[in-house]
Design a protein around this motif. Structure first.
Motif, PDB file in Angstrom:
ATOM      1  N   VAL A   1       7.012   4.677  -8.003  1.00 30.62           N
ATOM      2  CA  VAL A   1       7.236   6.004  -7.026  1.00 30.62           C
ATOM      3  C   VAL A   1       7.588   7.144  -8.226  1.00 30.62           C
ATOM      4  N   GLU A   2       8.263   6.697  -9.402  1.00 32.80           N
ATOM      5  CA  GLU A   2       8.625   7.639 -10.281  1.00 32.80           C
ATOM      6  C   GLU A   2       7.466   8.232 -10.991  1.00 32.80           C
TER       7      GLU A   2
ATOM      8  N   ALA B   1       4.883  15.943  -0.686  1.00 31.25           N
ATOM      9  CA  ALA B   1       6.261  15.670  -0.341  1.00 31.25           C
ATOM     10  C   ALA B   1       6.890  14.584  -0.876  1.00 31.25           C
ATOM     11  N   PRO B   2       8.108  14.342  -0.965  1.00 30.71           N
ATOM     12  CA  PRO B   2       8.931  13.537  -1.689  1.00 30.71           C
ATOM     13  C   PRO B   2       8.295  11.963  -0.826  1.00 30.71           C
ATOM     14  N   TYR B   3       8.217  10.989  -1.585  1.00 34.76           N
ATOM     15  CA  TYR B   3       7.840   9.622  -1.094  1.00 34.76           C
ATOM     16  C   TYR B   3       8.899   9.023  -0.245  1.00 34.76           C
ATOM     17  N   GLU B   4       8.446   8.698   1.011  1.00 39.13           N
ATOM     18  CA  GLU B   4       9.394   8.111   1.638  1.00 39.13           C
ATOM     19  C   GLU B   4       8.912   6.465   1.920  1.00 39.13           C
ATOM     20  N   PRO B   5       9.633   5.568   1.071  1.00 39.31           N
ATOM     21  CA  PRO B   5       9.213   4.248   1.381  1.00 39.31           C
ATOM     22  C   PRO B   5       9.060   3.664   2.769  1.00 39.31           C
TER      23      PRO B   5
ATOM     24  N   LYS C   1       1.889   6.782  -2.212  1.00 35.21           N
ATOM     25  CA  LYS C   1       1.381   7.927  -1.391  1.00 35.21           C
ATOM     26  C   LYS C   1       2.318   9.300  -1.301  1.00 35.21           C
ATOM     27  N   LEU C   2       1.806  10.263  -1.645  1.00 35.05           N
ATOM     28  CA  LEU C   2       2.833  11.449  -1.444  1.00 35.05           C
ATOM     29  C   LEU C   2       1.968  12.547  -0.734  1.00 35.05           C
TER      30      LEU C   2
END
Length: 457
Positions: A436-437, A447-451, A442-443
């Motif tokens: 993620v970092e 947008a910020p990744y929502e797990p 997938k973004l």
């Protein structure tokens, strides 16, 4: 995807395609069973949408809800009538040649898959039967070429990578092509395109005619990873497990570039197989590589393997940082060992029959919330079995990120829960957080990744 241009067209196959029976045409029509038509429509739309910037299968399908494909049987073969098709697949009203080839490859594979499943000679209840099924699918696609010496290099990695990492994959592909090696990938963008692009230039330099750029995909992921136009052989396998088996049966070595959950899934699948005692002496070169900037990714993945599967698993691959020529040299040497090994044992060059793959790696995994929560992720398992279950966990994450069915499940029930021993869960959580970092998950739209998952110890 809000703005779109569509076209209506009638397309016939270039060259020849076996004619379809009336029953097959009925199955592939809207008036037929529905499921086979829906499958072909989804694959056809993905192929026609090659070059789109969206990697969300659900978004693509919703943007072209009025797209239709009608199959007509003629004396000379098959004709496809396309209604409201993406206009980017055409130039001055004519379909781009590579798109047309891949469109009919999809038709070929879907029809053959269904007919083989109905055949009495296919027994999917056994490991050998599943392998035979994969063999028949690849043979029907004319992918298996007896007598050709081992030179098919499988390249795995992310479909959404940085510009620097993408350029590096092209450099590696170029070095492979200069050594007359062919490329096999998952057929999409990013790492699946870069090595092919580099190899095409190298093959041209070496005056190689007939260089192979093999793409292996499956219906659940094709919309998220539409085939890139360099692919000159496309094969659509029925599910992710058969796709993975096809990679290791036709490939002679594997290069793994930076990626995310899908790349980790492929890597764990491969390690789980190579760690099986029956494969102890079987040569299969595996190289992890990337540019200097990808060092944190390579180190994190290497550390994860050590923490979960142990140092024995690390002996099955080597890491080469920022040296495309050395990657190609090591792979070329590894392929010489593969060639000698298979000659000594009279094994085929075109299909890796001697590789032992247990049923646990072959059975399709349905990433429902219940199945994800019940995965056995314990250090008490034999390493190759733990690798199989970790592979399933990453398969579920991929489904929740990019596959239409997985996305809908997450929307309905919330994130998957992944349970296991603390000794496994903590390294897993660190690896996923690093992905993620490093923007490897997938973004959509930036947008910020929502797990789509929650790691539970």
């Amino acid at each position: 995807m809000a703005s779109r241009h569509v076209i209506n067209a009638s397309v016939s196959p270039k060259g020849s395609l076996e004619t379809l029976s009336q029953r097959e045409v009925q199955q592939l029509s809207e008036a037929g069973s529905g499921s086979i038509y829906a499958l072909f429509r989804q694959c056809a739309l993905a192929i026609l949408n090659t070059g789109a910037h969206s990697d969300n299968a659900k978004t693509i399908l919703e943007a072209y809800q009025d797209f239709e494909v009608r199959i007509h049987q003629q004396d000379r073969g098959v004709r496809l009538e396309l209604i409201n098709a993406p206009a980017d697949a055409f130039v001055d009203g004519e379909m781009i040649a590579s798109t047309r080839e891949m469109l009919f490859s999809a038709l070929r594979d879907i029809v053959y898959s269904e007919s083989e499943l109905e055949s009495l000679r296919i027994d999917l209840s056994t490991s050998q039967g599943i392998t035979d099924y994969v063999f028949h699918l690849l043979r029907n696609a004319r992918t298996l070429r007896p007598g050709v010496e081992p030179k098919m290099v499988v390249c795995w990695g992310g479909h959404s990578i940085s510009s620097e990492e993408y350029k590096y994959t092209k450099k590696v592909g170029h070095e492979l092509g200069l050594r007359s090696l062919d490329i096999c990938t998952g057929c999409g963008p990013g790492v699946m395109k870069g090595p092919m692009k580099g190899a095409t230039i190298a093959h041209a330099k070496q005056r190689i005619i007939g260089g192979r750029y093999l793409g292996l995909t499956e219906p659940g992921i094709i919309a998220a990873e539409a085939p890139n136009p360099i692919v000159n052989e496309l094969v659509i396998l029925p599910d992710i497990e058969k796709r993975l088996e096809a990679f290791v049966r036709v490939g002679h070595g594997v290069i793994i570039f930076p990626g995310g959950a899908g790349t980790a899934e492929e890597f764990l699948y491969l390690l789980g197989i190579l760690m099986h005692p029956d494969n102890k002496d079987l040569p299969f070169p595996v190289i992890l590589t990337g540019p200097r900037s990808a060092t944190p990714y390579l180190e994190q993945l290497h550390a994860f393997i050590s923490a979960t599967l142990g140092e024995a698993a690390q002996q099955h691959y080597q890491i080469i940082v920022d040296d495309p020529a050395e990657v190609a040299r090591q792979m070329a040497q590894g392929l010489k060992n593969v060639k000698q090994f298979r000659r000594e044992r009279n094994d085929a060059f075109h299909f890796n029959w001697l590789l032992k793959i247990e049923e646990g790696f072959q059975r399709p995994f349905d990433p429902t919330h219940a199945n994800m929560a019940s995965l056995n992720l314990s250090r008490d398992l034999p390493p190759h079995e733990l690798a199989a279950n970790l592979r399933r966990a990453f398969s579920g994450i991929v489904a929740g990120n990019v596959k239409d069915k997985g996305i809908r499940l997450i929307e309905q029930y919330g994130p998957y829960e992944i349970h296991g021993d603390t000794a496994v869960m903590q390294p897993l959580d660190r690896l996923l957080q690093a992905f993620v970092e490093q923007h490897r998950m997938k973004l959509p739209g930036g947008a910020p990744y929502e797990p789509c998952y929650r790691v539970v110890t």
